[in-house]
Design an enzyme around this catalytic site. Structure first.
Site, PDB file in Angstrom:
ATOM      1  N   HIS A  45      37.100  38.235  26.857  1.00  0.00           N
ATOM      2  CA  HIS A  45      38.199  37.386  27.312  1.00  0.00           C
ATOM      3  C   HIS A  45      39.197  38.148  28.172  1.00  0.00           C
ATOM      4  O   HIS A  45      40.251  38.548  27.683  1.00  0.00           O
ATOM      5  CB  HIS A  45      38.934  36.791  26.106  1.00  0.00           C
ATOM      6  N   CYS A  89      33.291  33.770  27.975  1.00  0.00           N
ATOM      7  CA  CYS A  89      32.797  33.468  26.629  1.00  0.00           C
ATOM      8  C   CYS A  89      32.065  32.108  26.628  1.00  0.00           C
ATOM      9  O   CYS A  89      30.960  32.019  27.141  1.00  0.00           O
ATOM     10  CB  CYS A  89      33.954  33.506  25.639  1.00  0.00           C
ATOM     11  N   GLU A 131      41.214  37.036  30.196  1.00  0.00           N
ATOM     12  CA  GLU A 131      42.463  36.269  30.323  1.00  0.00           C
ATOM     13  C   GLU A 131      43.505  36.685  29.300  1.00  0.00           C
ATOM     14  O   GLU A 131      44.688  36.405  29.463  1.00  0.00           O
ATOM     15  CB  GLU A 131      42.185  34.769  30.235  1.00  0.00           C
TER      16      GLU A 131
END
Lengths: 192, 328
Positions: A175, A80, A177
């Site tokens: 994202h 991002c 993560e």
């Protein structure tokens, strides 16, 4: 392997945990180093730039004098805001905004609009299916010749990888993560 | 007997990795449909996670918003009067004029937040229609409902709410808040209340460790929240959503103090634009939050910032004028 996580602003805690989980899955010894000053950049095998606000992260990188040190790191992964920091061309930047300009991609900031246009979805990628959250996300609207796309959403590239000499760059507009270790595993294996 | 003593054969299958997040929905995301889903809790709390380590600044016009963005704010809070003016002028404080909010949204590229009154869901609907990125259901404005907060699950835009203690925080999270902040005492430039609230939440969470189920059930009853939410908080050892400090932050050192006490970031209300040199102070507070544990950086950014905002001792504020007592 020493992987640095840029801990100036953004979801760096999530990246640390996901990186450790990815290393565990790969059975690779890995040390996660929180990076807040230029001294912390020494001896890193890779660096992750988290999601956050690219204007803030850019400012803090310059104030802490970390830009030159980062360009020497052999592999960098940006999600991002991190992808915006890596890109050579940025549409929608504010005047005087700072970037690292290392990867031959073009991105558009806040391409989908405000938070009410943020979304999540199941995404098919070269690395496998993942749950992807796009939060005030950018889009990749240009890719250089050596850049390989890793995932598409409605024909638009949302994850890409580039090798420049012995350096590796990985960028996601969503994202990983928050939901998967696949991209971190791919990143840890780069250059091996 | 030997059969039971034998070592367990290690299974070939690797166990699932630790879940890389710390929020209420701490399970891996449910498998999603291949078409986009808007306004889910993951997406709402996701934006809060991206704000971590940042400073959110109160601004009253687009010029201030640009100063905040240039200084490195990770978001701005658009409002007509900063808390210290609301405190001085009295009367009923309401949601800001949409023209001013739209001005600010078009002036900056970072997320824009706006405040609505506690329980005033019509104001919240208007703010959502204006495409603000975050709504603050704030005790700084005059409460509209003394019994109910807004049901924040009904909105696709995320909400942040204030809390003084763990019970308040968990009630707001149960109502759908995607982010929490301490209430502090807004508009005073006095950090003592924010510290009290951070300490209170931290010590309540620490005391959740190693209790028996019946004790968790009792606590849930006392705090008027679901048992599962108490268990989640106990397991995580922290609030299940991002938690910022707010209310009384006036200097880089204040910001660092809150970060070192475990907050994920800070809101600065009157502290910046009511000080003598807003540009420098804004930048200094951003630097202080990013380098919160490095005293050398803190020392250098604290130099020569000019006069801080006009500040108040909490004792001098009559209890009925304290904003933090609103909306519990």
């Amino acid at each position: 392997m020493r992987i640095g996580i840029l801990c100036l602003q953004g979801d760096f805690a999530e990246h640390s945990q996901t990186t450790l989980a990815a290393a565990y899955r790969l059975n690779t010894p890995c040390t996660v180093v929180p990076v807040r000053a230029k001294e912390h950049l020494e001896g890193l095998d890779g660096l992750i730039i988290p999601g956050g606000e690219s204007t803030t992260i850019g400012k803090l990188l310059v104030r802490n004098g970390m830009v030159a040190g980062i360009s020497k790191i052999p592999k960098i992964f940006g999600t991002c805001a991190g992808a915006i920091m890596l890109a050579k061309r940025v549409e929608g930047a504010i005047p005087g905004q700072h970037f690292l300009s290392l990867m031959d991609i073009g991105v558009k900031r806040n391409a989908y609009g405000s938070q009410s246009s943020s979304f999540q979805m199941r995404l098919k990628t070269e690395l496998g299916d993942v749950d992807a959250a796009f939060i005030r996300a950018p889009t990749i609207n240009f890719m250089g010749q050596n850049v390989k796309p890793l995932a598409y959403k409605d024909g638009e590239v949302v994850a890409a990888y580039e090798q420049v000499g012995d350096k590796h760059y990985l960028a996601c507009t969503f994202h990983p993560e928050l939901s998967t270790t696949l991209f971190h595993e791919f990143f840890l294996l780069l250059g091996k | 007997m030997a059969k039971f003593m034998a070592k367990k054969k290690p299974s070939k299958q690797k166990p699932a990795p630790r879940v890389p997040m710390h929020r209420a929905a701490a399970q891996p995301m449910r498998e999603q449909p291949t078409s986009p889903v808007f306004g889910s809790f993951e997406v709402k709390s996701g934006l809060a996670q991206m704000l971590k380590g940042g400073v959110i600044m109160d601004v009253v016009n687009s010029a201030q918003a640009r100063i905040a963005e240039d200084a490195g704010a990770c978001a701005v809070m658009a409002l007509e009067r900063v808390p210290s003016d609301i405190r001085k002028e009295g009367g009923v404080a309401r949601m800001s004029d949409p023209t001013m909010i739209k001005d600010i949204i078009s002036a900056v590229s970072i997320p824009v937040m706006a405040k609505c009154r506690i329980g005033h869901f019509a104001e919240a609907q208007i703010l959502q229609a204006l495409n603000v990125d975050f709504i603050d259901e704030s005790e700084v404005l005059t409460p509209a409902d003394e019994q109910f907060h807004i049901n924040k699950h009904n909105f696709t835009v995320p909400f942040v709410c204030g809390a003084r203690n763990l019970g308040e925080a968990l009630r707001r999270i149960h109502e759908g808040a995607a982010m929490m902040r301490t209430k502090g005492e807004a508009g005073t430039g006095n950090i003592v209340e924010a510290v009290r609230h951070i300490r209170s939440i931290n010590s309540s969470i620490a005391s959740l460790a190693n209790k028996r189920n019946i004790e968790y059930a009792n606590l849930a009853k006392e705090m008027r929240v679901p048992y599962e939410l108490v268990i989640t908080t106990a397991k995580l050892g922290r609030l299940p959503v991002v938690n910022f400090a707010a209310g009384g932050i006036a200097t880089p050192a204040d910001a660092s103090l809150c970060m070192q006490l475990g907050c994920d970031g800070v809101f600065v209300g009157s502290g910046i634009f009511k000080s003598s040199d807003p540009e420098r102070r804004a930048e200094a507070i951003v630097n202080a939050v990013a380098n919160y544990a490095d005293a050398n950086v803190l020392a250098s950014v604290s130099e020569g910032l000019g006069e801080p905002m006009h500040s108040l001792d909490i004792k001098d504020i009559p209890p009925n004028q304290r904003l933090s007592h609103r909306g519990v």
